[in-house]
Design a protein around this motif. Structure first.
Motif, mmCIF file in Angstrom:
data_model
loop_
_atom_site.group_PDB
_atom_site.id
_atom_site.type_symbol
_atom_site.label_atom_id
_atom_site.label_comp_id
_atom_site.label_asym_id
_atom_site.label_seq_id
_atom_site.Cartn_x
_atom_site.Cartn_y
_atom_site.Cartn_z
ATOM 1 N N ALA A 58 59.574 9.742 1.790
ATOM 2 C CA ALA A 58 58.622 9.499 2.862
ATOM 3 C C ALA A 58 57.533 8.287 2.229
ATOM 4 O O ALA A 58 56.998 7.643 2.874
ATOM 5 C CB ALA A 58 57.882 10.733 3.418
ATOM 6 N N LEU A 59 57.025 8.624 1.316
ATOM 7 C CA LEU A 59 56.083 7.914 0.320
ATOM 8 C C LEU A 59 56.679 6.595 0.324
ATOM 9 O O LEU A 59 55.849 5.604 0.707
ATOM 10 C CB LEU A 59 55.677 8.316 -0.962
ATOM 11 C CG LEU A 59 54.807 9.633 -0.793
ATOM 12 C CD1 LEU A 59 54.629 10.239 -2.433
ATOM 13 C CD2 LEU A 59 53.373 9.588 -0.542
ATOM 14 N N LEU A 60 57.617 6.246 -0.096
ATOM 15 C CA LEU A 60 58.226 5.101 -0.238
ATOM 16 C C LEU A 60 58.554 4.446 1.016
ATOM 17 O O LEU A 60 58.288 3.022 1.341
ATOM 18 C CB LEU A 60 59.691 4.947 -0.946
ATOM 19 C CG LEU A 60 60.328 3.875 -1.216
ATOM 20 C CD1 LEU A 60 59.411 2.817 -2.069
ATOM 21 C CD2 LEU A 60 61.457 3.996 -2.340
ATOM 22 N N THR A 80 66.909 19.193 1.552
ATOM 23 C CA THR A 80 66.142 20.375 2.137
ATOM 24 C C THR A 80 65.889 21.698 1.350
ATOM 25 O O THR A 80 65.143 22.271 1.458
ATOM 26 C CB THR A 80 67.069 20.813 3.368
ATOM 27 O OG1 THR A 80 68.349 21.149 3.031
ATOM 28 C CG2 THR A 80 67.148 19.497 4.325
ATOM 29 N N GLY A 81 66.361 21.609 0.396
ATOM 30 C CA GLY A 81 66.288 22.678 -0.551
ATOM 31 C C GLY A 81 64.943 22.974 -1.530
ATOM 32 O O GLY A 81 64.476 23.718 -1.974
ATOM 33 N N PHE A 82 64.362 21.535 -1.502
ATOM 34 C CA PHE A 82 63.185 21.621 -2.266
ATOM 35 C C PHE A 82 61.925 21.351 -1.431
ATOM 36 O O PHE A 82 61.049 21.270 -2.260
ATOM 37 C CB PHE A 82 63.350 20.217 -3.052
ATOM 38 C CG PHE A 82 64.630 20.152 -3.816
ATOM 39 C CD1 PHE A 82 65.047 21.102 -4.521
ATOM 40 C CD2 PHE A 82 65.253 19.021 -4.320
ATOM 41 C CE1 PHE A 82 66.346 21.322 -5.299
ATOM 42 C CE2 PHE A 82 66.283 18.879 -4.891
ATOM 43 C CZ PHE A 82 66.692 20.107 -5.302
ATOM 44 N N GLN A 83 61.892 21.595 -0.139
ATOM 45 C CA GLN A 83 60.678 21.177 0.549
ATOM 46 C C GLN A 83 61.005 22.505 1.747
ATOM 47 O O GLN A 83 61.978 22.909 2.125
ATOM 48 C CB GLN A 83 60.694 20.156 1.179
ATOM 49 C CG GLN A 83 60.473 18.926 0.327
ATOM 50 C CD GLN A 83 59.990 17.593 0.837
ATOM 51 O OE1 GLN A 83 59.046 17.356 1.511
ATOM 52 N NE2 GLN A 83 60.821 16.572 0.808
ATOM 53 N N SER A 87 56.884 20.818 5.694
ATOM 54 C CA SER A 87 56.324 19.770 4.958
ATOM 55 C C SER A 87 57.235 18.331 5.408
ATOM 56 O O SER A 87 56.757 17.518 5.417
ATOM 57 C CB SER A 87 56.574 19.958 3.289
ATOM 58 O OG SER A 87 57.863 20.140 3.136
ATOM 59 N N ILE A 88 58.610 18.554 5.532
ATOM 60 C CA ILE A 88 59.266 17.521 6.107
ATOM 61 C C ILE A 88 58.851 16.943 7.189
ATOM 62 O O ILE A 88 58.613 15.619 7.203
ATOM 63 C CB ILE A 88 60.882 17.940 6.175
ATOM 64 C CG1 ILE A 88 61.400 18.302 4.552
ATOM 65 C CG2 ILE A 88 61.681 16.896 6.667
ATOM 66 C CD1 ILE A 88 62.677 19.145 4.719
ATOM 67 N N PRO A 200 50.338 15.831 11.914
ATOM 68 C CA PRO A 200 51.470 15.221 12.760
ATOM 69 C C PRO A 200 52.830 15.858 12.560
ATOM 70 O O PRO A 200 53.281 16.544 11.684
ATOM 71 C CB PRO A 200 51.266 13.952 12.370
ATOM 72 C CG PRO A 200 50.974 13.813 10.773
ATOM 73 C CD PRO A 200 50.186 14.983 10.684
ATOM 74 N N GLY A 201 53.566 15.576 13.675
ATOM 75 C CA GLY A 201 54.933 15.898 13.617
ATOM 76 C C GLY A 201 55.513 16.414 14.924
ATOM 77 O O GLY A 201 56.587 15.836 15.371
#
Length: 375
Positions: A58-60, A80-83, A87-88, A200-201
């Motif tokens: 997302a940052l990139l 998906t296992g790390f967030q 947050s996604i 947002p989202g």
């Protein structure tokens, strides 16, 4: 008309370069890709990999969106296992708020846990007749490479200790997808009328994808939910046919898709002629070896470093499937091989990835391919 052609970028470091150099190259390549007419530009998510700067998609993607105008951008894939699902959604919702309607949210599993990896190792030891190399209508389907020992390694365990909170149990793929899709549709209301909204989202104009390297959970889930699916010929060429077959067999029409939509990836390197392309591709095998030995991709070597590498028969064996399925050649040669890949898999779109030591060679590869593909 040929199917659309898109790009997957790892923001690779090269020997003698650094992270800043890798990211500058990615921004330049994204601008050029838009000029060349590529359909999408996706970036990967890799952690603890010395030769890859794409760790936070997302940052990139936000930086890439700022230097491009219209090319679709996406993740290939958010692990998906790390967030959390929230947050996604918030990250990609923010991107959509700033650059509306341009983003693909590509999602993937984060690999098996320690227990599952140990089980896979045990199962593979029991196999009497592992699958052999074959050619299907002109497409090489090599012998599969086993990731199980790497997943079960101490290094992977150490990396995992930094990627999740202590004691945390990541949600399964279906559960995290439930959360993501509910938050995107938002607001979310419980049985007692309590309400939460991702900001947002909620309401973000994102196309959700699943990525997979086999006919397992990701392929079946993408089909069952009526989502587009990306299959990895470049990561796991041995299993690409079972992946697309499992997806299509599982497909159920949805508001997102009336029919299955498959994108298939491939390693490519294009130069003016076959000999030049093969010369530029020499470091690829050394780079793949660093991945396959469980240490993570090293900065991409120079041709001179690759020519001096002390190969063993065991080294060559563990990289053979990736080397043999890299499409390196003239524009005509590579286009023909991509057409074969598209025909055999029935792909609706192709996703190509290229790494060279010299940035100009990489840009030129994508330019030559785009011209040939649209000719």
């Amino acid at each position: 008309m040929p199917v659309p052609l898109s790009i997957l970028d790892l923001a690779p470091l090269v020997s003698g370069g650094d992270v800043r150099d890798a990211l500058r190259r990615t921004l330049d390549l994204a601008r050029r890709a838009e000029q060349f007419g590529y359909h999408r530009y996706w970036v990967a998510e890799h952690h603890f990999t010395p030769g890859v700067a794409s760790s936070q998609p997302a940052l990139l993607l936000g930086q890439i969106a700022a230097v491009t105008d219209h090319i679709r951008l996406g993740s290939g894939a958010v692990q998906t296992g790390f967030q959390t699902g929230l947050s996604i959604v918030e990250q990609f919702g923010l991107l959509d708020a700033l650059y509306p309607g341009r983003f693909d949210l590509g999602l993937g599993r984060s690999g098996p846990g320690k227990k599952e990896a140990a089980r896979l190792v045990a199962e593979e030891k029991k196999q009497q007749a592992p699958p052999q190399e074959r050619v299907v209508d002109g497409l090489l389907i090599p012998k599969p490479f086993s990731w199980a020992p790497i997943f079960a390694s101490k290094r992977t365990e150490l990396a995992g200790s930094f990627l999740t909170q202590p004691g945390a149990e990541p949600l399964g793929l279906n559960d995290v997808l439930d959360q993501i899709q509910a938050l995107l549709a938002g607001p979310v209301v419980d049985d007692e009328g309590n309400e939460v909204t991702a900001t947002p989202g909620a309401g973000a104009d994102l196309q959700v994808w699943l990525l997979g390297s086999s006919g397992g959970e990701s392929a079946r889930t993408a089909g069952a939910r009526g989502l587009p699916f990306a299959a990895n010929y470049h990561v796991a060429p041995a299993k690409v046919l079972e992946a697309v077959e499992a997806y299509r067999e599982s497909f159920v029409p949805s508001p997102a898709l009336a029919e299955p939509y498959v994108m298939v990836s491939a390693d490519v390197l294009v130069a003016e002629d076959d000999a030049t392309a093969r010369h530029l591709a020499k470091p690829f095998a050394v780079w793949v070896r660093s991945i396959r030995t469980g240490l993570g991709a090293v900065p991409f070597p120079s041709i001179e470093e690759a020519e001096a590498f002390p190969w063993t028969d065991q080294d060559r064996a563990i990289v053979a499937d990736r080397v043999d399925t890299q499409f390196a050649g003239s524009p005509q040669t590579v286009a023909e091989r991509l057409q074969t890949l598209q025909r055999v898999t029935g792909a609706d779109e192709l996703l190509v990835t290229t790494i060279t030591h010299d940035h100009a060679d990489r840009v030129r590869s994508f330019e030559l391919l785009a011209k040939e593909w649209s000719a």
